[in-house]
Design a protein around this motif. Structure first.
Motif, mmCIF file in Angstrom:
data_model
loop_
_atom_site.group_PDB
_atom_site.id
_atom_site.type_symbol
_atom_site.label_atom_id
_atom_site.label_comp_id
_atom_site.label_asym_id
_atom_site.label_seq_id
_atom_site.Cartn_x
_atom_site.Cartn_y
_atom_site.Cartn_z
ATOM 1 N N ALA A 25 36.143 31.009 39.258
ATOM 2 C CA ALA A 25 37.501 30.484 39.439
ATOM 3 C C ALA A 25 38.541 31.412 38.829
ATOM 4 O O ALA A 25 39.636 31.577 39.373
ATOM 5 N N GLY A 26 38.192 32.045 37.688
ATOM 6 C CA GLY A 26 39.169 32.879 37.006
ATOM 7 C C GLY A 26 39.353 34.237 37.636
ATOM 8 O O GLY A 26 40.479 34.636 37.950
ATOM 9 N N PHE A 27 38.259 34.960 37.855
ATOM 10 C CA PHE A 27 38.384 36.308 38.416
ATOM 11 C C PHE A 27 38.368 36.296 39.941
ATOM 12 O O PHE A 27 39.333 36.702 40.588
ATOM 13 N N ALA A 28 37.270 35.842 40.542
ATOM 14 C CA ALA A 28 37.118 35.977 41.993
ATOM 15 C C ALA A 28 38.189 35.207 42.759
ATOM 16 O O ALA A 28 38.815 35.742 43.680
ATOM 17 N N ALA A 29 38.411 33.937 42.402
ATOM 18 C CA ALA A 29 39.397 33.139 43.144
ATOM 19 C C ALA A 29 40.809 33.663 42.924
ATOM 20 O O ALA A 29 41.615 33.705 43.859
ATOM 21 N N LEU A 30 41.123 34.080 41.700
ATOM 22 C CA LEU A 30 42.474 34.575 41.434
ATOM 23 C C LEU A 30 42.728 35.900 42.159
ATOM 24 O O LEU A 30 43.821 36.131 42.676
ATOM 25 N N PRO A 50 50.632 30.865 39.718
ATOM 26 C CA PRO A 50 50.541 30.427 38.315
ATOM 27 C C PRO A 50 49.486 29.352 38.089
ATOM 28 O O PRO A 50 48.815 29.343 37.045
ATOM 29 N N ALA A 51 49.321 28.437 39.042
ATOM 30 C CA ALA A 51 48.287 27.407 38.889
ATOM 31 C C ALA A 51 46.903 28.033 38.881
ATOM 32 O O ALA A 51 46.037 27.663 38.073
ATOM 33 N N GLY A 52 46.693 29.010 39.760
ATOM 34 C CA GLY A 52 45.406 29.695 39.808
ATOM 35 C C GLY A 52 45.153 30.550 38.593
ATOM 36 O O GLY A 52 43.989 30.802 38.237
ATOM 37 N N ALA A 53 46.207 31.014 37.931
ATOM 38 C CA ALA A 53 46.044 31.833 36.732
ATOM 39 C C ALA A 53 45.725 30.997 35.502
ATOM 40 O O ALA A 53 44.981 31.443 34.615
ATOM 41 N N ALA A 99 46.000 25.033 43.190
ATOM 42 C CA ALA A 99 45.940 26.430 43.637
ATOM 43 C C ALA A 99 45.143 26.569 44.920
ATOM 44 O O ALA A 99 45.593 27.194 45.889
ATOM 45 N N VAL A 100 43.949 25.999 44.951
ATOM 46 C CA VAL A 100 43.097 26.120 46.135
ATOM 47 C C VAL A 100 43.708 25.382 47.322
ATOM 48 O O VAL A 100 43.758 25.903 48.449
ATOM 49 N N GLY A 101 44.202 24.156 47.076
ATOM 50 C CA GLY A 101 44.819 23.391 48.150
ATOM 51 C C GLY A 101 46.079 24.077 48.683
ATOM 52 O O GLY A 101 46.312 24.114 49.895
#
Length: 415
Positions: A207-212, A240-243, A270-272
């Motif tokens: 979630a932190g590296f790959a998704a961001l 910002p939500a994804g971070a 973030a994903v939505g």
């Protein structure tokens, strides 16, 4: 010469990721079928074999390969050390393979004095990540926040989004560094930054590296691929939500308290938001490329994955849905999105080998998505036969993707 070298090793890194994708689906199928010695248990330090193969092996290697090409360009620089991908690949690939074997319970004699397979694997992995992070940090050292975007005049209207996307890349790299340290600490007995709990490390990396990175690169790449613009309000929310979300998830993953719930809400936002932004792009575009459908399917599974995550955060973890949550996020959101984007970079239609083409590519994504959908439904309903059928389908889809991508790489080498 240096750009050709980077491109060659970037392709090899993606190729290694494709091999890991197939191995991952085979392991899941074997576990679903109840093959002796291939269970859904975790290794000595809490890592599941499928998670190591899927996250460390497939997802992160493809991200590494494309980051070497894209990040320097997006920060208006050239890669500082062209041989860095060649140095990193055997380290991270070997490390991921050893971590997976250790998680599966392989304990060969003679390596205990070196910390066992997991200890050696974690050291190799950390060394490879150090090469990756060190190279890209040195590359962008004069432009660390990405204010210089390398955006041409033809795309001047995109510079605001490009700067916002660049700004979260350092946060993604920080998550990679911390998640890698946690992996190393869990495998070697070093002090951990959080509690010694493997899902924290995998959340930091996934979630932190790959998704961001997916959010940041996606908001730069996808509008150009589809020749459309995403709603800026969604960009301002997603990044910002994804971070921040993955950090709160990692901190609160054991206590399941307010921090965890806030992190789950932020990650779901973030994903939505990213899924909605891509849906808008998909509707607005006049182009029709086969890879677009993979990203669309990935976005849909991402919504499913974070919805289950919200259920866990507010209603408690349901053991019957844990695997569905993991598969939806890892193979669905990250995996199918990567497959779709890969088909953009490596178009199957230019293949000059048997059954290469957009139809096979579309079929590979349809089978992957359909199989994963069967798995998720079967897990939710407790229907073991449906889960097994879905797992078998994902093997077929993964093999088709690997065949197409590797065939294109071989074709390019021979041309």
């Amino acid at each position: 010469m240096s750009s050709a070298l980077v491109s060659r090793w970037a392709r090899r890194t993606v190729a290694v990721g494709a091999f890991f994708l197939v191995a991952w689906q085979l392991v899941v199928l074997a576990a679903t079928a109840g093959a002796p010695g291939v269970g859904r248990s975790v290794g000595a330090h809490g890592f599941a074999p499928a998670v190591v193969l899927g996250l460390y092996g497939f997802v992160l290697h493809v991200v590494f390969g494309k980051a070497y090409s894209l990040v320097p360009a997006y920060f208006d620089h050239e890669l500082a050390f062209a041989r860095a991908p060649a140095v990193q690949l055997p380290l991270t690939a070997g490390g991921a393979a050893l971590l997976a074997l250790s998680a599966a319970g392989v304990r060969p004699s003679g390596v205990d004095r070196f910390g066992g397979l997991d200890g050696v694997g974690a050291v190799l992995w950390a060394a490879g990540v150090a090469v990756f992070l060190g190279t890209l940090a040195w590359t962008v050292r004069t432009n660390p926040t990405g204010g210089e975007t390398g955006t041409g005049e033809a795309n001047a209207h995109r510079r605001g989004v490009d700067r916002a996307a660049n700004a979260v890349v350092p946060a993604a790299f920080a998550y990679l560094a911390v998640g890698t340290y946690e992996t190393l600490a869990l495998a070697t007995g070093m002090p951990t930054l959080f509690v010694a709990y493997a899902p924290q490390a995998t959340h930091l990396l996934g979630a932190g590296f790959a998704a961001l990175v997916l959010f940041a690169v996606g908001f730069r790449l996808l509008p150009r691929f589809l020749v459309a613009s995403p709603p800026r309000a969604l960009v301002a929310v997603v990044l910002p939500a994804g971070a921040l979300g993955p950090l709160l998830l990692a901190v609160g993953v054991l206590r399941r308290g307010p921090w965890f719930r806030t992190g789950a809400v932020l990650e779901a936002t973030a994903v939505g938001g990213f899924a909605l932004a891509y849906a808008v792009l998909f509707v607005r575009t006049d182009r029709d490329r086969v890879g677009f459908y993979g990203v669309l399917a990935g976005a849909a599974f991402g919504v499913v994955g974070v919805a289950v995550g919200l259920w866990f955060a507010f209603r408690g973890v349901d053991a019957s849905l844990t695997l569905a949550h993991r598969r939806s996020n890892l193979l669905g959101f990250l995996g199918l999105t990567i497959v779709g984007v890969a088909y953009q970079f490596y178009p199957p239609a230019v293949g000059r080998f048997p059954v290469a083409g957009d139809r096979t590519a579309l079929a590979s994504m349809a089978v992957l998505a359909g199989g994963l959908g069967l798995e998720v439904l079967g897990l939710a309903a407790g229907a073991a036969g449906v889960v097994l059928a879905g797992a078998g389908a994902t093997v077929t889809g993964a093999a088709a993707f690997a065949y197409l991508v590797l065939g294109l790489f071989v074709q390019r080498t021979g041309s």
